[in-house]
Scaffold this active site. Sequence first.
Site, PDB file in Angstrom:
ATOM      1  N   LYS A   1     -18.178   1.794  -4.636  1.00 12.28           N
ATOM      2  CA  LYS A   1     -17.140   0.867  -4.772  1.00 12.28           C
ATOM      3  C   LYS A   1     -17.505  -0.321  -5.583  1.00 12.28           C
ATOM      4  CE  LYS A   1     -14.018   1.102  -1.903  1.00 12.28           C
ATOM      5  NZ  LYS A   1     -12.632   1.309  -2.199  1.00 12.28           N
TER       6      LYS A   1
ATOM      7  N   ASP B   1      -7.371   3.527  -8.438  1.00  7.80           N
ATOM      8  CA  ASP B   1      -6.699   3.229  -7.380  1.00  7.80           C
ATOM      9  C   ASP B   1      -5.272   3.622  -7.301  1.00  7.80           C
ATOM     10  OD1 ASP B   1      -6.468   1.800  -4.747  1.00  7.80           O
ATOM     11  OD2 ASP B   1      -6.525  -0.128  -5.600  1.00  7.80           O
TER      12      ASP B   1
ATOM     13  N   TYR C   1      -8.685  15.308 -12.249  1.00  6.86           N
ATOM     14  CA  TYR C   1     -10.093  15.013 -11.994  1.00  6.86           C
ATOM     15  C   TYR C   1     -10.860  15.994 -11.094  1.00  6.86           C
ATOM     16  CZ  TYR C   1      -8.655  12.219  -7.933  1.00  6.86           C
ATOM     17  OH  TYR C   1      -7.778  11.884  -6.840  1.00  6.86           O
TER      18      TYR C   1
ATOM     19  N   CYS D   1      19.179 -21.076  12.233  1.00  4.89           N
ATOM     20  CA  CYS D   1      18.013 -21.009  11.139  1.00  4.89           C
ATOM     21  C   CYS D   1      18.605 -20.019  10.112  1.00  4.89           C
ATOM     22  CB  CYS D   1      16.731 -20.960  11.480  1.00  4.89           C
ATOM     23  SG  CYS D   1      15.492 -21.101  10.214  1.00  4.89           S
TER      24      CYS D   1
ATOM     25  N   CYS E   1      11.213 -27.246  10.910  1.00  2.00           N
ATOM     26  CA  CYS E   1      11.500 -26.130   9.881  1.00  2.00           C
ATOM     27  C   CYS E   1      11.804 -26.569   8.598  1.00  2.00           C
ATOM     28  CB  CYS E   1      12.289 -25.174  10.801  1.00  2.00           C
ATOM     29  SG  CYS E   1      13.009 -23.793   9.572  1.00  2.00           S
TER      30      CYS E   1
ATOM     31  N   CYS F   1      15.801 -25.267   8.616  1.00  2.00           N
ATOM     32  CA  CYS F   1      16.961 -25.542   9.225  1.00  2.00           C
ATOM     33  C   CYS F   1      16.676 -26.918  10.045  1.00  2.00           C
ATOM     34  CB  CYS F   1      17.419 -24.725  10.381  1.00  2.00           C
ATOM     35  SG  CYS F   1      16.315 -24.596  11.478  1.00  2.00           S
TER      36      CYS F   1
ATOM     37  N   GLU G   1     -17.284   8.755 -13.336  1.00  4.82           N
ATOM     38  CA  GLU G   1     -15.831   8.501 -13.915  1.00  4.82           C
ATOM     39  C   GLU G   1     -15.431   7.644 -12.873  1.00  4.82           C
ATOM     40  OE1 GLU G   1     -15.155  12.788 -12.477  1.00  4.82           O
ATOM     41  OE2 GLU G   1     -13.321  11.778 -11.889  1.00  4.82           O
TER      42      GLU G   1
ATOM     43  N   LYS H   1     -12.919   5.543 -10.404  1.00  2.08           N
ATOM     44  CA  LYS H   1     -12.130   5.824  -9.289  1.00  2.08           C
ATOM     45  C   LYS H   1     -10.911   5.213  -9.539  1.00  2.08           C
ATOM     46  CE  LYS H   1     -12.347   6.073  -4.147  1.00  2.08           C
ATOM     47  NZ  LYS H   1     -11.152   5.499  -3.831  1.00  2.08           N
TER      48      LYS H   1
HETATM   49  S1  IVH Z   1     -12.781  13.410  -6.464  1.00  3.10           S
HETATM   50  C1  IVH Z   1     -14.061  16.578  -3.497  1.00  3.10           C
HETATM   51  N1  IVH Z   1     -12.460  11.718  -8.361  1.00  3.10           N
HETATM   52  O1  IVH Z   1     -10.359   8.929  -3.990  1.00  3.10           O
HETATM   53  C2  IVH Z   1     -13.493  15.071  -3.932  1.00  3.10           C
HETATM   54  N2  IVH Z   1     -11.298  11.193  -6.232  1.00  3.10           N
HETATM   55  O2  IVH Z   1     -12.100   8.621  -1.389  1.00  3.10           O
HETATM   56  C3  IVH Z   1     -12.151  14.814  -4.269  1.00  3.10           C
HETATM   57  N3  IVH Z   1      -9.809   9.192  -6.288  1.00  3.10           N
HETATM   58  O3  IVH Z   1      -8.382  10.991  -2.146  1.00  3.10           O
HETATM   59  C4  IVH Z   1     -11.812  13.404  -4.927  1.00  3.10           C
HETATM   60  N4  IVH Z   1     -10.274   8.662  -8.425  1.00  3.10           N
HETATM   61  O4  IVH Z   1      -7.281   9.803  -4.093  1.00  3.10           O
HETATM   62  C5  IVH Z   1     -11.990  11.893  -7.286  1.00  3.10           C
HETATM   63  N5  IVH Z   1     -12.282  10.287 -10.278  1.00  3.10           N
HETATM   64  C6  IVH Z   1     -11.731  10.634  -9.010  1.00  3.10           C
HETATM   65  C7  IVH Z   1     -10.986  10.036  -8.236  1.00  3.10           C
HETATM   66  C8  IVH Z   1     -10.675   9.919  -6.832  1.00  3.10           C
HETATM   67  C9  IVH Z   1      -9.541   8.332  -7.277  1.00  3.10           C
HETATM   68  C10 IVH Z   1      -9.470   8.974  -4.938  1.00  3.10           C
HETATM   69  C11 IVH Z   1      -8.742  10.271  -4.438  1.00  3.10           C
HETATM   70  C12 IVH Z   1      -9.451  10.696  -3.109  1.00  3.10           C
HETATM   71  C13 IVH Z   1     -10.082   9.310  -2.823  1.00  3.10           C
HETATM   72  C14 IVH Z   1     -11.452   9.698  -2.034  1.00  3.10           C
END
Ligand code: IVH
Length: 736
Positions: free
Chosen positions: A327, A131, A239, A462, A432, A435, A127, A129
């Site tokens: 990542k 941000d 999640y 300035c 600058c 000024c 799934e 991640k």
């Molecule tokens: S699972 C036990 N799922 O990533 C695992 N984390 O580096 C708990 N994050 O602090 C996290 N999307 O803020 C999980 N689909 C996702 C996520 C996710 C973003 C973030 C979360 C966590 C950090 C870990």
Amino acid sequence: MTAIEQEVEGLSEAEARAELDRLHEAIGAADRAYFEADAPEIIDAEYDAMKRRYQAIETAFPELKRPDSLSDKVAGAPVEGFAKIKHAVPMLSLGKAYTDQDVIDFAERGKRFFERDKDLELVFTAEPKIDGLSASLRYENGVLVKGATRGDGAVGEDITENLKTIADIPHRLEGRGWPEAIEIRGEVYMTYAEFQALKARSAAAGGQDYVNPRNTAAGSLRQKDPAVTASRNLKFFAYAWGFASADPAPTQYEAVHKFAAWGFAVSPLMVRCRTVDDLLAQYRIIEAKRSALGYDIDGVVYKLDNLDLQRRWGTVTGEPRWAIAHKFPAEQATTVLNRIDIQVGRTGTLAPVARLSPVTVGGVVVENATLHNEDYIKGFDSFGEPIRDGVDIRLGDTVVIQRAGDVIPQIVKVILDKRPASAVPYEFPHVCPVCGSPAVREVNEKTGKEDARRRCTGELICAAQAIERLRHFVSRNAMDIEGLGAENIDLFFSEGLVATAADIFTLRDRADDVRKAFHKRREAQAAEREKASGRARKKVLSAEERTYEGLDKLFAAIDARREPELDRFIFALGIRHIGETTAAALAKTFGTMEEFIRIGKEAAAHADNPREVFPSVDGIGDTVIGSLVSFFGNDRNDQVVAALLAQVRPKPYVVTISADSQVAGKTVVFTGSLEKMTRGEAKAMAERLGAKVAGSVSAKTDIVVAGPGAGSKLKSAEALGVLVLDEDGWLDLVKQ
Ligand code: IVH
């Protein structure tokens, strides 16, 4: 140990203190430039080097650690103002994979762990991640009772009311089958559309700029007023979970689907995979969708699906073994550099900004990139290390820019094949742009190295630096005017009521304008709240009445500071390199402001050898003298100081050696941190009373004043049988 840290060992205590003060100021300014002004003034490597040096000095000289030490400010740790909440189950972070091989290794580790279970098939979920910021929501009997930030993983902040404003978070779980108690976890984030809309609203209202959606979501969650959070339209994906009185389902996949049935938003991109190839294929699918999602994601998370197996595989050092974050590489795009603008930061630093042909990088339109400083444009950093393989940046160049997470876009590469034949090396301005004063690169007295940053020498004149100077002038360790903090200074400056420090002392003559400014701000704040909450406001009149009362107090506080202590006054002027300790040394040496100015000007007139006229002052080296020479050598600074002296009369610095004081003739050592006064003040007070202040404990020491954190000096004092007092004990003694 790095070269920089080794050097710390050789510092004297006075040097270390001055250096710590300097770094404190520089790191603070860099933070403000980054977080508030969206105009970073230094490159990351320099910032990190400063932080490392700061910590090295604190380690080598624990007694110099400031009560407001930057090392104590852990990013993400609970801030003041919100109650703390201990998570029933800690919030973990994730191990990271950067390459396909890392993912293959992860799956191999799983296979090896479950080796004995012959026919076991390891299924994983994949799934996005997100941000954003993780949050934990505690439901009891289906009702949301508490919501918290992650904090340091163990303890977060209670932001229940703010989280309740997020539409994706149900206040009461829908459907059936939820455990009696469960901490639902997920990510709070802001969409690009919402981020752009907020930026536009703020720009129209002359408000602050916002760096990126993630930081803005974080700021929005930490609002004191939930109505403001509500106006930011944050989103949430569920999640994971922490404590649960019963498993929500036997697998990760089914649990998340239950969350959806209970009323949460969940990522539509979560799938189950049976092989590593499937995981990597899903990674590519999500990566391909990334720019069309409308919000930031920075990778793909893989989790072992079966909860029993998750528990068996277990957790190491705050990370589950059974999950990993794969990542994405930083996003890049190619565009053309059209112009370089020079912005002058609040501390006088000239910061070059690249103006680019607009280009979309990961869903965000980028038109600007930071160029950091002169050396960065030339292709070599301040350590002489090549940047972009030592290729310089020229107007008209085709460049590759990169945006990664929090980082402001960078130019990572110049495409030399596309460089126009007419392109010439960029010439960084030596004056600058605000000024017109010379902009110089200082040479560090100790290292003999040139500062990477060019800095405006306009000091008090300035306009770009005016606000920061005014804030410094009124700050606690400077003039310390009650009720006149940074916020009011900003208001008076933006309303044209105060341009230089002298104007502060004529505010009473313009009381009506001051009242109007306060009134205007109050109206604007009320309107913002009203818009955010949709509720009409009440009690405007009484607020206005309070303003009148506040005004009298403010003017009285200003009048009360018309005869400041000389050392505070010198410090308040904000002359470069003159911190509190140096200001106190100068005050002690010259006694009066007139004498200080006289010698300063004479030194400026002998700029080629200022040492000739400058008396030798303890702790004052070439850097400080150079700074005084450039300050007093600038006529316009004279005018500003003269205007100020028409309003205030700094008290002559008198060293009253009272022979009858309890501590006259005694040798005193201060160690650990002081809470009621600064080190400079404590030292000055002791000296006024006829005591001698020493830096280390010996048989000659009479009294050791030890605050919290006192270390080796306290031990020696005890070993030598020297009288040890705490701060209050010391104050009692000198009061007698
Ligand atoms: S699972 C036990 N799922 O990533 C695992 N984390 O580096 C708990 N994050 O602090 C996290 N999307 O803020 C999980 N689909 C996702 C996520 C996710 C973003 C973030 C979360 C966590 C950090 C870990």
